[in-house]
Design a protein around this motif. Structure first.
Motif, PDB file in Angstrom:
ATOM      1  N   VAL A  20      27.643  33.406  39.652  1.00  0.00           N
ATOM      2  CA  VAL A  20      28.787  33.034  40.498  1.00  0.00           C
ATOM      3  C   VAL A  20      28.836  33.925  41.730  1.00  0.00           C
ATOM      4  O   VAL A  20      28.296  35.021  41.736  1.00  0.00           O
ATOM      5  N   ARG A  21      29.500  33.435  42.759  1.00  0.00           N
ATOM      6  CA  ARG A  21      29.530  34.127  44.048  1.00  0.00           C
ATOM      7  C   ARG A  21      30.203  35.494  44.004  1.00  0.00           C
ATOM      8  O   ARG A  21      29.802  36.405  44.703  1.00  0.00           O
ATOM      9  N   TRP A  22      31.250  35.628  43.221  1.00  0.00           N
ATOM     10  CA  TRP A  22      32.086  36.816  43.348  1.00  0.00           C
ATOM     11  C   TRP A  22      31.657  37.991  42.498  1.00  0.00           C
ATOM     12  O   TRP A  22      32.137  39.094  42.675  1.00  0.00           O
ATOM     13  N   GLY A  23      30.793  37.829  41.543  1.00  0.00           N
ATOM     14  CA  GLY A  23      30.402  38.930  40.673  1.00  0.00           C
ATOM     15  C   GLY A  23      31.445  39.165  39.587  1.00  0.00           C
ATOM     16  O   GLY A  23      32.467  38.490  39.523  1.00  0.00           O
ATOM     17  N   ALA A  24      31.189  40.125  38.748  1.00  0.00           N
ATOM     18  CA  ALA A  24      32.067  40.403  37.605  1.00  0.00           C
ATOM     19  C   ALA A  24      33.412  40.966  38.055  1.00  0.00           C
ATOM     20  O   ALA A  24      33.483  41.761  38.978  1.00  0.00           O
ATOM     21  N   ILE A  25      34.453  40.536  37.370  1.00  0.00           N
ATOM     22  CA  ILE A  25      35.795  41.096  37.524  1.00  0.00           C
ATOM     23  C   ILE A  25      36.014  41.906  36.263  1.00  0.00           C
ATOM     24  O   ILE A  25      35.913  41.379  35.156  1.00  0.00           O
ATOM     25  N   THR A  26      36.300  43.190  36.418  1.00  0.00           N
ATOM     26  CA  THR A  26      36.210  44.074  35.259  1.00  0.00           C
ATOM     27  C   THR A  26      37.537  44.607  34.717  1.00  0.00           C
ATOM     28  O   THR A  26      37.532  45.253  33.677  1.00  0.00           O
ATOM     29  N   SER A  27      38.646  44.355  35.380  1.00  0.00           N
ATOM     30  CA  SER A  27      39.919  44.861  34.846  1.00  0.00           C
ATOM     31  C   SER A  27      40.956  43.742  34.817  1.00  0.00           C
ATOM     32  O   SER A  27      40.862  42.760  35.561  1.00  0.00           O
ATOM     33  N   ARG A  28      41.931  43.909  33.953  1.00  0.00           N
ATOM     34  CA  ARG A  28      43.010  42.919  33.846  1.00  0.00           C
ATOM     35  C   ARG A  28      43.762  42.808  35.164  1.00  0.00           C
ATOM     36  O   ARG A  28      44.127  41.717  35.597  1.00  0.00           O
ATOM     37  N   GLU A  29      43.992  43.935  35.816  1.00  0.00           N
ATOM     38  CA  GLU A  29      44.712  43.938  37.096  1.00  0.00           C
ATOM     39  C   GLU A  29      43.932  43.154  38.159  1.00  0.00           C
ATOM     40  O   GLU A  29      44.508  42.372  38.913  1.00  0.00           O
ATOM     41  N   GLU A  30      42.627  43.377  38.222  1.00  0.00           N
ATOM     42  CA  GLU A  30      41.775  42.660  39.173  1.00  0.00           C
ATOM     43  C   GLU A  30      41.764  41.156  38.847  1.00  0.00           C
ATOM     44  O   GLU A  30      41.818  40.311  39.754  1.00  0.00           O
ATOM     45  N   ALA A  31      41.734  40.825  37.572  1.00  0.00           N
ATOM     46  CA  ALA A  31      41.748  39.423  37.158  1.00  0.00           C
ATOM     47  C   ALA A  31      43.066  38.757  37.545  1.00  0.00           C
ATOM     48  O   ALA A  31      43.080  37.638  38.061  1.00  0.00           O
ATOM     49  N   LEU A  32      44.176  39.441  37.320  1.00  0.00           N
ATOM     50  CA  LEU A  32      45.487  38.902  37.702  1.00  0.00           C
ATOM     51  C   LEU A  32      45.560  38.666  39.209  1.00  0.00           C
ATOM     52  O   LEU A  32      46.031  37.623  39.662  1.00  0.00           O
TER      53      LEU A  32
END
Length: 172
Positions: free
Chosen positions: A32-44
């Protein structure tokens, strides 16, 4: 897999924990374009700012739990309104079960109705992502060719295959 368990729907903030489970997986993120999202805060934050406001960024759900996404981006310039790009991903534990194919068929049955000026839907896959290419073929997309060094993607310029589906084509 029982197709009645699979659905697509808008994302909700309450999806954050399920969302984080698959967007944080490097095996999913590499495609995927954006790469890994690694924290709950970043995901929110990503759900709140980028995903939920977009009308065609939908959650692929299994028993109404988010296991992936499907998104369509249509151009904003007059000459681009006849085409759009589609992308999708699902969590690794659901690979190879036909879920992405079912979800893509669901999206395809709606997208040309929701976007009445749409004539052409394009999908770009990394050259080495054979599984995604197979999903597109099973739905009815046609491979059009190799685009050499076409997108800056996770730190490097990469080759992609382009596939298309026209409003006059039949979903397989």
């Amino acid at each position: 897999m029982d197709p009645s368990r699979i659905s697509i729907r808008p994302f909700k903030l309450s999806d954050v924990d399920d969302y984080l489970k698959w967007v944080s997986d490097d095996r999913v993120a590499k495609n995927v374009r954006w790469g890994a999202i690694t924290s709950r805060e970043e995901a929110l934050l990503h759900l709140e700012r980028a995903v939920i406001p977009h009308p065609w960024h939908l959650s692929i759900c299994l028993d109404d739990r988010s296991i992936g996404y499907i998104a369509v981006w249509q151009g904003t310039l007059d000459y681009e309104k006849c085409r759009a790009h589609i992308g999708y991903a699902i969590g690794v534990e659901h690979w190879g079960q036909g879920i992405a194919t079912v979800a893509l068929k669901m999206a395809m049955s709606r997208v040309f109705k929701d976007l009445p000026n749409l004539v052409r839907l394009e999908a770009y896959t990394l050259v080495d992502n054979k599984k995604s290419q197979r999903v597109l073929e099973k739905v009815g997309f046609l491979k059009e060719g190799l685009l050499r060094k076409v997108f800056h993607y996770q730190g490097e310029v990469r080759d992609f295959l382009v596939c298309s589906f026209l409003s006059t084509d039949k979903i397989l």
